[in-house]
Design a protein around this motif. Sequence first.
Motif, mmCIF file in Angstrom:
data_model
loop_
_atom_site.group_PDB
_atom_site.id
_atom_site.type_symbol
_atom_site.label_atom_id
_atom_site.label_comp_id
_atom_site.label_asym_id
_atom_site.label_seq_id
_atom_site.Cartn_x
_atom_site.Cartn_y
_atom_site.Cartn_z
ATOM 1 N N ALA A 129 0.816 -1.220 0.000
ATOM 2 C CA ALA A 129 0.000 0.000 0.000
ATOM 3 C C ALA A 129 0.844 1.261 0.000
ATOM 4 O O ALA A 129 0.367 2.327 -0.418
ATOM 5 N N ARG A 130 2.082 1.185 0.465
ATOM 6 C CA ARG A 130 2.909 2.396 0.493
ATOM 7 C C ARG A 130 3.748 2.572 -0.766
ATOM 8 O O ARG A 130 4.338 3.636 -0.965
ATOM 9 N N PRO A 133 -12.515 4.554 2.951
ATOM 10 C CA PRO A 133 -13.010 5.598 2.032
ATOM 11 C C PRO A 133 -11.884 6.369 1.361
ATOM 12 O O PRO A 133 -12.023 6.820 0.221
ATOM 13 N N GLY A 134 -10.737 6.499 2.052
ATOM 14 C CA GLY A 134 -9.618 7.240 1.476
ATOM 15 C C GLY A 134 -9.076 6.594 0.219
ATOM 16 O O GLY A 134 -8.835 7.276 -0.792
ATOM 17 N N VAL A 135 -8.875 5.260 0.225
ATOM 18 C CA VAL A 135 -8.314 4.600 -0.957
ATOM 19 C C VAL A 135 -9.325 4.602 -2.106
ATOM 20 O O VAL A 135 -8.942 4.660 -3.282
ATOM 21 N N LEU A 136 -10.616 4.549 -1.779
ATOM 22 C CA LEU A 136 -11.634 4.609 -2.834
ATOM 23 C C LEU A 136 -11.628 5.979 -3.514
ATOM 24 O O LEU A 136 -11.687 6.077 -4.749
ATOM 25 N N VAL A 137 -11.538 7.045 -2.709
ATOM 26 C CA VAL A 137 -11.488 8.394 -3.269
ATOM 27 C C VAL A 137 -10.214 8.581 -4.094
ATOM 28 O O VAL A 137 -10.236 9.178 -5.176
ATOM 29 N N HIS A 138 -9.095 8.049 -3.582
ATOM 30 C CA HIS A 138 -7.821 8.218 -4.290
ATOM 31 C C HIS A 138 -7.851 7.526 -5.649
ATOM 32 O O HIS A 138 -7.408 8.098 -6.660
ATOM 33 N N LEU A 191 -5.420 0.814 -4.013
ATOM 34 C CA LEU A 191 -6.716 0.216 -3.706
ATOM 35 C C LEU A 191 -6.552 -1.171 -3.084
ATOM 36 O O LEU A 191 -7.110 -1.452 -2.014
ATOM 37 N N ALA A 192 -5.774 -2.041 -3.729
ATOM 38 C CA ALA A 192 -5.627 -3.413 -3.236
ATOM 39 C C ALA A 192 -4.864 -3.455 -1.909
ATOM 40 O O ALA A 192 -5.318 -4.070 -0.933
#
Length: 430
Positions: free
Chosen positions: A34-35, A92-97, A192-193
């Motif tokens: 993720a990073r 929600p943050g990764v979905l928005v990104h 996302l993943a």
Amino acid sequence: MASTVTSDAVKRPGYGQLLRTPGAWSFLLPGFAARQPFAMLTIGIVLLVQHTTGSYGTAGAVAAVTGVSMALFAPQSGKLADRFGQRAVLVPGVLVHAASGAVLIALALADAPLWALFAAAVPTGASVPQVGPMVRARWAARLDGSPLMSTAAAFESVTDEFTFVVGPVLATALCTGVHPAAGLVAEAALTLAGGLLFAAQKRTQPAHGPHAAGAAPAGGERARTSALSVPGVRVLAVAFLGIGSVFGGMQVSLTAFTEEIGNPGVNGLLYGLFAAGNMLAGIAVGAIAWKTGPRRRLIIGYAALTVAASLLWSAHSVALLGALGLVVGLSIAPALISGYTLVDSLVPASSRTEAFTWLTGAVALGQAAAVTVAGRLADGYGSAAGFLVPLAGTALALTTLVALRSRLTARPASRTVARGVGHRVPVAVD
């Protein structure tokens, strides 16, 4: 006869002991995935926008908007994670990104005007998941009060630097070998993943809200204040701005230098030496049993960084610049790790994630500012002028550190103690 024994494991905490911490691998592996996008975003934007507009200036401006947006919103993300939990913020943050990144890609490929690219860059940067600070917060929750905290800070620094070695290479290969937008597509997919997998690790998530250790001071008062209200965190933020100026200034100025000498291909080698120095120093810092405290190590390491950065502008050969870049990298890790280690003693557990994101955001803000300033200086006066940016940034930060070093003193654990306890050294009696 009574005796007290201190084990070697406590005296000399190492990476093996750290990685045997229960539950560590459950958040380390998804956290690493993720990073990765953190290091891919800027270069992915630059390569895509430069391809569609033909201007490095426009590409750099869009990337800078993303960096500033991330720096401003990251601490708010950290504060929400401390209050509501990492999962509640991350999902929600990764979905928005992912969505905003897709919009930015579509606009760039459609030759949209600059204002539209800026408009898409703001939410793209603001929603970058702060996985690094969240991993550090999980280490702090698992190792609360343990001498392994310094080792964990070193391990995270090495992981971050490895990310900044692998991420840009992967993004560049995808953009040049597959499609100009492939780097940003991969960045969004990994975000996302990896972000959703990391958020799913609920067992290792630190306590949040009123249940977090240190959420309320003695006497039952609830204090929901920003981590930036702690004087030591503000001092560290200035120090990390200076570190960001090194990253940003080096990226632009190394590129300008290799173009000046007519050998742009050597840019990857020079930046690789800089990153390798940071990684090697990070590994060493985590393996050493330090006898000096993190505050002193921070000031000494920062002084070494400032001296090394002050010599960059005078390098006129690839060999000399490579050697100096290696030394600069070796100097960054001790300062960076010491700063992160100090956070654990400066703020309560209820504000750790926010404090870490302030520091990460400060690096991003310093990097964005340095990219802009160093780029203008390099365009107008050459790469040597661009290398003055890391010098100025670290010198100002070192001055602040030295002048305000007393604010980096650890907060008292508690003022309420039992009478007669803690003021006398116990002795063994036969």
